[in-house]
Design an enzyme around this catalytic site. Sequence first.
Site, PDB file in Angstrom:
ATOM      1  N   THR A  43     -68.054  -2.398  31.529  1.00  0.00           N
ATOM      2  CA  THR A  43     -67.649  -3.708  31.167  1.00  0.00           C
ATOM      3  C   THR A  43     -66.832  -4.642  32.454  1.00  0.00           C
ATOM      4  O   THR A  43     -67.180  -5.516  32.695  1.00  0.00           O
ATOM      5  CB  THR A  43     -67.003  -3.644  30.013  1.00  0.00           C
ATOM      6  OG1 THR A  43     -65.663  -3.157  29.943  1.00  0.00           O
ATOM      7  CG2 THR A  43     -67.603  -3.803  28.748  1.00  0.00           C
ATOM      8  N   ASN A  44     -66.263  -3.685  33.218  1.00  0.00           N
ATOM      9  CA  ASN A  44     -65.603  -4.225  34.615  1.00  0.00           C
ATOM     10  C   ASN A  44     -66.675  -4.509  35.638  1.00  0.00           C
ATOM     11  O   ASN A  44     -66.722  -5.633  36.217  1.00  0.00           O
ATOM     12  CB  ASN A  44     -64.729  -3.454  35.002  1.00  0.00           C
ATOM     13  CG  ASN A  44     -63.077  -3.361  34.255  1.00  0.00           C
ATOM     14  OD1 ASN A  44     -62.570  -4.325  34.747  1.00  0.00           O
ATOM     15  ND2 ASN A  44     -62.776  -2.501  33.472  1.00  0.00           N
ATOM     16  N   MET A  79     -64.541   8.173  35.960  1.00  0.00           N
ATOM     17  CA  MET A  79     -63.635   9.442  35.291  1.00  0.00           C
ATOM     18  C   MET A  79     -63.654  10.600  36.053  1.00  0.00           C
ATOM     19  O   MET A  79     -63.346  11.899  35.540  1.00  0.00           O
ATOM     20  CB  MET A  79     -64.043   9.656  33.782  1.00  0.00           C
ATOM     21  CG  MET A  79     -64.375   8.481  32.903  1.00  0.00           C
ATOM     22  SD  MET A  79     -62.881   7.394  33.046  1.00  0.00           S
ATOM     23  CE  MET A  79     -61.822   8.364  31.992  1.00  0.00           C
ATOM     24  N   LEU A 128     -61.051  12.093  42.891  1.00  0.00           N
ATOM     25  CA  LEU A 128     -62.062  12.222  44.588  1.00  0.00           C
ATOM     26  C   LEU A 128     -61.217  13.280  45.277  1.00  0.00           C
ATOM     27  O   LEU A 128     -59.903  13.131  45.339  1.00  0.00           O
ATOM     28  CB  LEU A 128     -61.903  10.917  44.922  1.00  0.00           C
ATOM     29  CG  LEU A 128     -62.689   9.551  44.288  1.00  0.00           C
ATOM     30  CD1 LEU A 128     -62.661   8.454  44.668  1.00  0.00           C
ATOM     31  CD2 LEU A 128     -64.288  10.125  44.080  1.00  0.00           C
ATOM     32  N   ASN A 183     -59.168   0.935  42.415  1.00  0.00           N
ATOM     33  CA  ASN A 183     -59.411   1.548  41.309  1.00  0.00           C
ATOM     34  C   ASN A 183     -58.736   0.679  40.346  1.00  0.00           C
ATOM     35  O   ASN A 183     -57.740   0.047  40.683  1.00  0.00           O
ATOM     36  CB  ASN A 183     -58.762   2.871  41.057  1.00  0.00           C
ATOM     37  CG  ASN A 183     -58.817   3.432  39.693  1.00  0.00           C
ATOM     38  OD1 ASN A 183     -59.980   3.397  39.202  1.00  0.00           O
ATOM     39  ND2 ASN A 183     -57.855   3.962  39.205  1.00  0.00           N
ATOM     40  N   HIS A 190     -56.783   0.610  36.774  1.00  0.00           N
ATOM     41  CA  HIS A 190     -55.988   1.518  35.823  1.00  0.00           C
ATOM     42  C   HIS A 190     -55.305   0.856  34.484  1.00  0.00           C
ATOM     43  O   HIS A 190     -55.089  -0.283  34.742  1.00  0.00           O
ATOM     44  CB  HIS A 190     -54.746   2.198  36.385  1.00  0.00           C
ATOM     45  CG  HIS A 190     -54.469   3.498  35.555  1.00  0.00           C
ATOM     46  ND1 HIS A 190     -54.867   4.624  35.281  1.00  0.00           N
ATOM     47  CD2 HIS A 190     -53.225   3.152  35.134  1.00  0.00           C
ATOM     48  CE1 HIS A 190     -54.157   5.158  34.543  1.00  0.00           C
ATOM     49  NE2 HIS A 190     -53.038   4.545  34.125  1.00  0.00           N
TER      50      HIS A 190
END
Length: 271
Positions: free
Chosen positions: A20-21, A133, A136, A153, A155
Amino acid sequence: MHSPGSRKLRLAVLVSGGGTNLQAIIDRSAAGTLDAEVVVVLSDRSSAFGLERAKKANIPAFPIDYRSRTPGRIEKAKSLVDLSELDSRQKIIKSRDPAERMSRLARLVAAEDEMIRVLDSFRPDFVCLAGFMRLLTPYFIGRINGCGPRIVNIHPALLPSFPGTNGYEDTFEYGCKWGGVTVHFVDEGEDTGPVIAQAVYPIWPEDDIQKVRNRGLAMEYVVYPQVIDWLAAGHAAIKSGPGGRTFVRITDPDYAAILAGWLELACRRPG
Ligand code: GRF
């Protein structure tokens, strides 16, 4: 790297789930209200709905194989990087067993190398994690970052509180009266990189976790595109702070008004 005022910022977006982002970024880009375009979407899950969203928007989308344990892939990883040296720098795999750490690192590096090859062909200015998810390794981060932070990112909590995968649940269960979302550069730790932006939202007495998550997500869809716009405009300046820590200074002249707008949006009660 993008220079302010030139072309649109090129974004690669990494997703694991619903995306959705990603959709919020695609929509803003399509509406012409974002100085960026999504040029490629990658996922560690072939079934991620985010890949469908990308295809629907005519954006190249690729699943990345994080599961394969074939000896060939592990050997490949060993040929790419000194795993012992990588292990000495990594902060994400906490097993005490060195053989287990090496084997997990090798699998991650093999998948990351596949991602790097795709990313190289799309030349993104920034890699945006949006519900990706996987942690890295320093191999991927080093290869992408080059001479400055280029991995971002989002959060679902107000870092450094509630790192990890359950930001909304942890915030709610703790009994917090305000929750938050954080957009940050990715470093070699888990949710520890320099903060670019944070927004808060109230948690009302009658809330349940679903209402909290929805309110937080509504903020995410506003804050992430804003950060992308700041990156595009050169309004997120990297600075060195006390103790050598990197931090980000927002230089947008409208910063105060933008924060006030976020607060007003977050506090709007359903009518
Ligand atoms: C968001 O809450 C984001 O903060 C977290 O994962 C969730 C992803 O949601 N990292 P979506 O895939 O963008 O819908």
